[in-house]
Design a protein around this motif. Structure first.
Motif, PDB file in Angstrom:
ATOM      1  N   UNK A  13      49.149  73.768  22.632  1.00 31.08           N
ATOM      2  CA  UNK A  13      49.663  74.184  23.941  1.00 31.08           C
ATOM      3  C   UNK A  13      51.122  73.761  24.093  1.00 31.08           C
ATOM      4  N   UNK A  14      51.447  72.558  23.641  1.00 34.71           N
ATOM      5  CA  UNK A  14      52.826  72.073  23.708  1.00 34.71           C
ATOM      6  C   UNK A  14      53.738  72.946  22.849  1.00 34.71           C
ATOM      7  N   UNK A  15      53.304  73.298  21.650  1.00 36.24           N
ATOM      8  CA  UNK A  15      54.117  74.144  20.778  1.00 36.24           C
ATOM      9  C   UNK A  15      54.366  75.514  21.395  1.00 36.24           C
ATOM     10  N   UNK A  16      53.348  76.090  22.010  1.00 36.38           N
ATOM     11  CA  UNK A  16      53.533  77.391  22.680  1.00 36.38           C
ATOM     12  C   UNK A  16      54.543  77.266  23.812  1.00 36.38           C
ATOM     13  N   UNK A  17      54.420  76.186  24.585  1.00 36.39           N
ATOM     14  CA  UNK A  17      55.341  75.977  25.701  1.00 36.39           C
ATOM     15  C   UNK A  17      56.770  75.766  25.200  1.00 36.39           C
ATOM     16  N   UNK A  18      56.931  75.003  24.131  1.00 40.39           N
ATOM     17  CA  UNK A  18      58.270  74.751  23.592  1.00 40.39           C
ATOM     18  C   UNK A  18      58.882  76.016  23.016  1.00 40.39           C
ATOM     19  N   UNK A  19      58.081  76.865  22.394  1.00 46.97           N
ATOM     20  CA  UNK A  19      58.603  78.133  21.886  1.00 46.97           C
ATOM     21  C   UNK A  19      59.130  78.989  23.032  1.00 46.97           C
ATOM     22  N   UNK A  20      58.340  79.065  24.097  1.00 45.36           N
ATOM     23  CA  UNK A  20      58.773  79.847  25.259  1.00 45.36           C
ATOM     24  C   UNK A  20      60.048  79.251  25.858  1.00 45.36           C
ATOM     25  N   UNK A  82      60.702  73.104  34.156  1.00 42.74           N
ATOM     26  CA  UNK A  82      60.461  74.378  33.497  1.00 42.74           C
ATOM     27  C   UNK A  82      58.983  74.721  33.561  1.00 42.74           C
ATOM     28  N   UNK A  83      58.654  75.929  34.042  1.00 41.45           N
ATOM     29  CA  UNK A  83      57.235  76.263  34.246  1.00 41.45           C
ATOM     30  C   UNK A  83      56.402  76.215  32.972  1.00 41.45           C
ATOM     31  N   UNK A  84      56.970  76.606  31.838  1.00 45.62           N
ATOM     32  CA  UNK A  84      56.183  76.610  30.594  1.00 45.62           C
ATOM     33  C   UNK A  84      55.802  75.195  30.197  1.00 45.62           C
ATOM     34  N   UNK A  85      56.689  74.240  30.427  1.00 44.52           N
ATOM     35  CA  UNK A  85      56.403  72.871  30.022  1.00 44.52           C
ATOM     36  C   UNK A  85      55.607  72.124  31.087  1.00 44.52           C
ATOM     37  N   UNK A  86      55.835  72.451  32.350  1.00 46.46           N
ATOM     38  CA  UNK A  86      55.076  71.812  33.416  1.00 46.46           C
ATOM     39  C   UNK A  86      53.597  72.175  33.312  1.00 46.46           C
ATOM     40  N   UNK A  87      53.319  73.381  32.805  1.00 41.42           N
ATOM     41  CA  UNK A  87      51.932  73.838  32.690  1.00 41.42           C
ATOM     42  C   UNK A  87      51.119  72.990  31.715  1.00 41.42           C
TER      43      UNK A  87
END
Length: 90
Positions: A13-20, A82-87
């Motif tokens: 999940x962290x990797x997906x968020x960091x990519x975004x 950042x919404x992707x990382x806060x999620x």
């Protein structure tokens, strides 16, 4: 049944968020890279570059200015907002 690999899922999940987050940061950065900017002007480009370098040298040598610049950059890149990382709770 409880997930047998919660750490693996969290890392995924962290990797997906960091990519975004990373791709969005690159897109925003590229918006500032245009050929019509003053730094690319055939006549004024050299003066513009020297002015920018001089400005950054002054800002780097004055501690209060350096701190303020660092704080503003930190606010711009605050990963917690950042919404992707806060999620994913980063």
């Amino acid at each position: 049944m409880k997930d047998a690999f919660p750490q693996r899922d969290a890392v995924a999940a962290y990797e997906r968020a960091m990519l975004r987050y990373g791709f969005e940061a690159v897109r925003e950065s590229l918006k500032q890279m245009t050929d019509d900017g003053p730094i690319h002007h055939p006549v004024w480009g050299g003066l513009t570059l020297r002015g920018m370098r001089g400005t950054f040298r002054v800002m780097n040598s004055v501690p209060a200015m350096r701190r303020r610049l660092a704080q503003s950059e930190t606010r711009l890149r605050d990963r917690k907002r950042h919404p992707a990382l806060a999620a994913v709770g980063v």
